[in-house]
Design an enzyme around this catalytic site. Sequence first.
Site, PDB file in Angstrom:
ATOM      1  N   ASP A  93      80.318  -2.123  24.381  1.00  0.00           N
ATOM      2  CA  ASP A  93      80.313  -1.001  23.901  1.00  0.00           C
ATOM      3  C   ASP A  93      78.494  -1.032  23.901  1.00  0.00           C
ATOM      4  O   ASP A  93      78.012  -2.278  23.673  1.00  0.00           O
ATOM      5  CB  ASP A  93      79.840  -1.193  22.635  1.00  0.00           C
ATOM      6  CG  ASP A  93      81.693  -0.660  22.031  1.00  0.00           C
ATOM      7  OD1 ASP A  93      82.398  -0.921  23.139  1.00  0.00           O
ATOM      8  OD2 ASP A  93      82.082  -0.672  20.791  1.00  0.00           O
ATOM      9  N   HIS A 246      79.909  -6.508  23.783  1.00  0.00           N
ATOM     10  CA  HIS A 246      78.526  -6.036  23.353  1.00  0.00           C
ATOM     11  C   HIS A 246      77.612  -5.957  24.527  1.00  0.00           C
ATOM     12  O   HIS A 246      77.349  -7.231  25.497  1.00  0.00           O
ATOM     13  CB  HIS A 246      77.889  -5.710  22.569  1.00  0.00           C
ATOM     14  CG  HIS A 246      78.846  -5.476  21.340  1.00  0.00           C
ATOM     15  ND1 HIS A 246      78.709  -5.948  20.374  1.00  0.00           N
ATOM     16  CD2 HIS A 246      78.109  -3.526  21.002  1.00  0.00           C
ATOM     17  CE1 HIS A 246      79.272  -4.894  19.756  1.00  0.00           C
ATOM     18  NE2 HIS A 246      78.581  -4.263  19.372  1.00  0.00           N
TER      19      HIS A 246
END
Length: 724
Positions: A93, A246
């Site tokens: 992300d 992430h």
Amino acid sequence: MTSEGHRRSLLRRRRRRRLRRLLVLPLLLTALTVLLLRGYVHSEFLADHRVRPEAPSDRVPWEVREGGPVVDTGGPRPVGHRVPDHMIVLTFDDGPDPVWTPKVLDELAEHDARAVFFVTGAMAARHPGLVRRMVAEGHEIGLHTFNHPDLSYQSKSRIDWELAQNQLALAGAAGVRTYLFRPPYSSHAHALDNESWPVVRYVGSRGYITVLNDTDTKDWARPGVDEIVRRAVPEEAGAGAVVLMHDAGGDRSQTVAALDRLLPELKARGYAFTNLTEALRAPSAHTPVSGPELWKGRFFVLAVGVAERATSLFIAALTVVGLLVFARLGLMLLMAGAHGRAARRRAALTPEPVTRPVSVVVPAYNEAECIAHTVRSLVAGDHRVEVVVVDDGSRDATADIVEGLRLPDVRVVRQANTGKPAALNNGIAHASHDIIVMVDGDTVFEPSTIRELVQPFADPAVGAVAGNAKVGNRDTLIGAWQHIEYVMGFSLERRMYDVLRCMPTVPGAVGAFRREALERVGGVSDDTLAEDTDLTMAVHRDGWRVVYAENARAWTEAPETVRQLWSQRYRWSYGTMQAMWKHRRAVLERGPSGRFGRVGLLLISLFTVLMPLLAPLIDVFLLYGLLFGPAQRTAAVWLGVLAVQAACAAYAFRLDREPLTHLVSLPLQQVLHRQLMYLVLLRSWATALTGGRLRWQKLRRTGAVDSAPAGIAKPRHMQGSTTV
């Protein structure tokens, strides 16, 4: 000139004016657009950092909460899907990030693994090359909104905008669309509640599949490599999973290190790392984009790239101007101290005073309002003078007023209107003495001004002396701003140039020249609009010293309107550029001329041309920081710079024995006055580039300065003296 020739000349001037506007306005609009676009893609315009707390979940269907991390709400009933056993879908992300995303991609490539990257539109637009690399290396792209708000707080129109802008950036970066979507701040399917579920349902109605996760590594908290690996492994052996990680948003070194362990370990257990659509046997998430949509995306990404690079240049320029501002302030303060020590040493030597009479030349054109005050102040001084007033074809009663005064040793020379340089040369020709003082027709001298001005001529090497011009009409806001500029800039700066022996300008309001020096350089030239600067540079190049007499004070009438100030500074700025260009060869010469060229012209270029041109960036980034950045830190930095400038201004006022009351307007002067000077300089550059030649622009005088202001402290050596 014939009427036809005059008409053509007028048309040429109009074309040049239009071209100047075409040069200036695009620069201003481009700078504004660049900063607005940067604020846009850096999530500083519409950023919403609210995160909704946990809410009840009784309205979320059971089959969604228990159905799996991939939620499809596009059909008649919502469906949740799970990843098949022995398959891992790694998801990343918040990227792409220019530092960490390449490292993540390198790890995936090394271990022949695929993943899904949920990119934000803002980051994809700023780093399109990384998005293209993701697609080229076989990974899938999903949407993570444009600037990462919690969509449960947003309206449907805002959600549509976030998705559309995210798709626009993706189309521009990689030429594809995607139907995969992950809401910011999302978690497992069973964490959906009554606030987040409507978002998932609405996004599904727009054709998107929502991808949540089975295992959250919480790598954003940097819990350690071992903990990230432990959290990434499915709890049930052999079970498939969507793993949340992430590749942006901070230091992701632990994430990269965890991948280097996780990928080979799980592969050894029989897991495959694949794209989501491959795992679910669904159509590819990517659809090629073509036509207007593709070109819109490409233009958007291109514009963002230009804005990013231009902003980097702006920041570099801001760094340069910051260094120049502090270098100038530091140099002026250092040289002011050295100037004071040198003045005290000269005073201790008690040289033979210069007492011989001098000639004062006053060029005058339509100076009826103030010429009487000027002439009376000259003859009321304590040094013997003859005054030659050259009436340059005035259309008012300037010459008659002077003659009507019937003052001794005051003569009027009348000539047709041929300009200030010609008037000065005519006055010099009619002068009787070997020291020539030049005075503007709107300037008032103190009784001691001429005596102080001519004392440096005791040194035979001195060819010219610059006096200390003061603003007489300082009681208006514009007058106060110019008063600060004269004291802090011109006066303090001249002390610096005096010590460095490269004084660029003997001001037309108060300056003196040795006749021999004037004759050797050919008198006052009309090649530039800054004839005083041109003449001073010529005197330097001829080998003479030019010094500053800080106690030779003259009070001049400064412009009282913005339009008059613009007109005056436009002429000064353009004329200075002309003079610098005319004397550019001094840089290559030897002796005093070379010293002036390599020191004086360099400092003028840095402090008079480059620094004022870049200085407005301070205020632009102040406004930008207050609106889009860390407002408190921005304001603190700007106030710190202002405090340094205020301290320097107070020191300059103390040196000039001026009261500090006018410094109250310094903050406004630093913002508004600087913008005006910036526009003036920018237009001067445009005039130079278009080959224009300005005409002499006479300011309308009011006669507001009729004498030296009362209450001004005298220099110590004058205290207790009487006026002759």
